[in-house]
Scaffold this motif. Structure first.
Motif, PDB file in Angstrom:
ATOM      1  N   CYS A  88       0.841  -1.201   0.000  1.00 32.91           N
ATOM      2  CA  CYS A  88       0.000   0.000   0.000  1.00 32.91           C
ATOM      3  C   CYS A  88       0.872   1.246   0.000  1.00 32.91           C
ATOM      4  N   LYS A  89       1.914   1.229   0.836  1.00 30.27           N
ATOM      5  CA  LYS A  89       2.794   2.394   0.918  1.00 30.27           C
ATOM      6  C   LYS A  89       3.587   2.586  -0.364  1.00 30.27           C
ATOM      7  N   LYS A  90       4.108   1.490  -0.904  1.00 32.97           N
ATOM      8  CA  LYS A  90       4.945   1.594  -2.099  1.00 32.97           C
ATOM      9  C   LYS A  90       4.138   2.010  -3.327  1.00 32.97           C
ATOM     10  N   HIS A  94      -4.090   5.178  -1.004  1.00 35.44           N
ATOM     11  CA  HIS A  94      -4.829   5.605   0.176  1.00 35.44           C
ATOM     12  C   HIS A  94      -6.143   6.213  -0.280  1.00 35.44           C
ATOM     13  N   HIS A  95      -7.173   5.964   0.470  1.00 35.36           N
ATOM     14  CA  HIS A  95      -8.501   6.442   0.116  1.00 35.36           C
ATOM     15  C   HIS A  95      -9.059   7.306   1.244  1.00 35.36           C
ATOM     16  N   ASN A  96     -10.297   7.678   1.082  1.00 35.13           N
ATOM     17  CA  ASN A  96     -10.990   8.474   2.100  1.00 35.13           C
ATOM     18  C   ASN A  96     -11.645   7.535   3.095  1.00 35.13           C
ATOM     19  N   ARG A  97     -11.208   7.584   4.341  1.00 34.22           N
ATOM     20  CA  ARG A  97     -11.736   6.659   5.342  1.00 34.22           C
ATOM     21  C   ARG A  97     -13.240   6.793   5.538  1.00 34.22           C
ATOM     22  N   SER A  98     -13.769   7.954   5.267  1.00 31.23           N
ATOM     23  CA  SER A  98     -15.204   8.170   5.480  1.00 31.23           C
ATOM     24  C   SER A  98     -16.046   7.453   4.437  1.00 31.23           C
ATOM     25  N   GLN A 116     -17.590  -7.018   4.620  1.00 28.22           N
ATOM     26  CA  GLN A 116     -18.063  -8.011   3.664  1.00 28.22           C
ATOM     27  C   GLN A 116     -17.637  -7.674   2.234  1.00 28.22           C
ATOM     28  N   ILE A 117     -17.070  -8.660   1.551  1.00 27.76           N
ATOM     29  CA  ILE A 117     -16.782  -8.554   0.124  1.00 27.76           C
ATOM     30  C   ILE A 117     -17.585  -9.648  -0.572  1.00 27.76           C
ATOM     31  N   GLU A 249     -11.553  -1.106  -3.333  1.00 24.29           N
ATOM     32  CA  GLU A 249     -12.598  -0.093  -3.375  1.00 24.29           C
ATOM     33  C   GLU A 249     -13.782  -0.431  -2.454  1.00 24.29           C
ATOM     34  N   ILE A 250     -13.773  -1.626  -1.893  1.00 26.76           N
ATOM     35  CA  ILE A 250     -14.879  -2.029  -1.024  1.00 26.76           C
ATOM     36  C   ILE A 250     -14.512  -1.841   0.442  1.00 26.76           C
ATOM     37  N   CYS A 251     -13.461  -2.508   0.876  1.00 25.08           N
ATOM     38  CA  CYS A 251     -13.096  -2.461   2.294  1.00 25.08           C
ATOM     39  C   CYS A 251     -11.876  -1.588   2.567  1.00 25.08           C
ATOM     40  N   GLN A 252     -11.352  -0.936   1.548  1.00 19.06           N
ATOM     41  CA  GLN A 252     -10.243  -0.001   1.684  1.00 19.06           C
ATOM     42  C   GLN A 252      -9.142  -0.523   2.607  1.00 19.06           C
TER      43      GLN A 252
END
Length: 341
Positions: A88-90, A94-98, A116-117, A249-252
């Motif tokens: 993730c770092k490399k 990062h997404h919007n936690r909200s 849930q996925i 994109e689901i559980c970030q």
């Protein structure tokens, strides 16, 4: 970095000649191999996939003690988290936690929250949560969508649980290309009522007009479905359906620290580990864990119908992020398809 690699391997298929089409496919495969090596060269962490595609992984050895099993599983989850966090770092993901999906299932008694996925066996996990609550209900069709609404957490309560270090956070993933076959078979091959509108729209946008059965089809073919996913704008409400959205994109996973990252391929052991970790009654288990599996031959049979063939490789390119983050190796179906050319 990942976006640059993606841009470098996108090919517009305008070939009028079969030989030219095969040449394009060969070049595309070469770019995928080079890209995967490029990812390694940047220091991305790769999972040692010692289990490969073995679907008959036993639920621990009869000679393994409980303590040894828990220690082995602790190391497995630590490795999966390390791979996820480092990559993730490399990759700068990062997404919007909200904006994490609503409807996380939770149990206050066991201080566990589950993201849930769809198409990763979540129905069985929902049944397990009902068992954890020790509630006697009808397990008929639709029970999870009605009863468990009372155990889905949103808003401020969601954040309280997600960021509480005492709570166990978990999610489950599955080999990405295989998951799409499962999604198509259950939702589009024999169209469910809820997805009828989406099925019609996919057919309108991406069906091959040269198909003699084009006008008579009530649901899109698998080839039409894959072409739709590859060609459509990522913000399309039809693409952003939870049954085929990317895991990231689901559980970030790049924004939340999941304690347990289950893999459907090892779900018997992974689920046993969770149950022991939260102190659940020993009589409980994840029912029908991976018995309704989608095997390699079935996956190949579906993807071999996709035309033009390089759409499969372009799809893999779109899903590359999920493969990298969760340590999945390049899918064997790509190798089988490439050898046919």
């Amino acid at each position: 970095m990942l976006r640059k690699i993606r841009r470098s391997i996108i090919i517009n298929y305008n070939a009028k000649d079969v030989g030219y089409g095969i040449l394009l496919l060969a070049v595309f495969i070469l770019f995928l191999v080079v890209s995967y090596n490029q990812l390694d060269a940047t220091g991305l962490v790769r999972l040692d996939w010692t289990l490969g595609r073995n679907r008959n992984v036993p639920v621990r050895s009869s000679e393994e003690s409980d303590d040894d099993f828990m220690e082995r599983m602790k190391q497995r989850m630590s490795e999966r988290r390390h791979i996820l966090h480092e990559n993730c770092k490399k990759l700068g993901l990062h997404h919007n936690r909200s904006k994490i999906r609503e409807g996380l299932i939770y149990s206050d008694e066991y201080q566990t929250i589950f993201c849930q996925i769809p198409k990763t066996g979540i129905t069985n996990w929902k049944r397990l949560f009902v068992d954890l609550m020790d509630i006697d209900i009808d397990f008929g069709h639709g029970f999870t969508g009605t009863y468990l609404k009372n155990y889905q957490v949103n808003g401020e309560k969601k954040n309280e649980r997600l960021f509480n270090p005492d709570w166990l956070k978990m999610t489950v993933v599955r080999e990405p290309l295989e998951r799409l076959v499962s999604a198509y078979r259950s939702k589009l091959e024999n169209v469910s009522t809820k997805l009828l509108k989406i099925a019609k729209r996919i057919q309108q946008l991406s069906a091959d007009r040269k198909d003699p059965d084009y006008k008579d089809r009530k649901s899109p073919s698998f080839s039409t479905f894959i072409n739709f996913l590859v060609n459509q704008h990522p913000d399309s409400i039809y693409v952003n359906n939870q049954h085929w959205m990317k895991y990231s994109e689901i559980c970030q996973p790049c924004d939340f620290d999941y304690d347990v990252i289950g893999h459907q391929e090892t779900i018997d052991e992974d689920s046993l580990y969770v149950l022991r970790l939260i102190g659940a009654p020993e009589k409980l288990s994840l029912k029908s864990a991976y018995r309704n599996k989608t095997d390699d031959d079935l996956v190949y049979r579906y993807y071999s119908t996709v035309r033009p063939r390089e759409r499969v490789f372009q799809l893999y390119n779109l899903l590359l992020e999920d493969y990298i983050l969760f340590g999945y190796p390049p899918p064997s179906v790509l190798d089988r398809l490439s050898k046919e050319q």
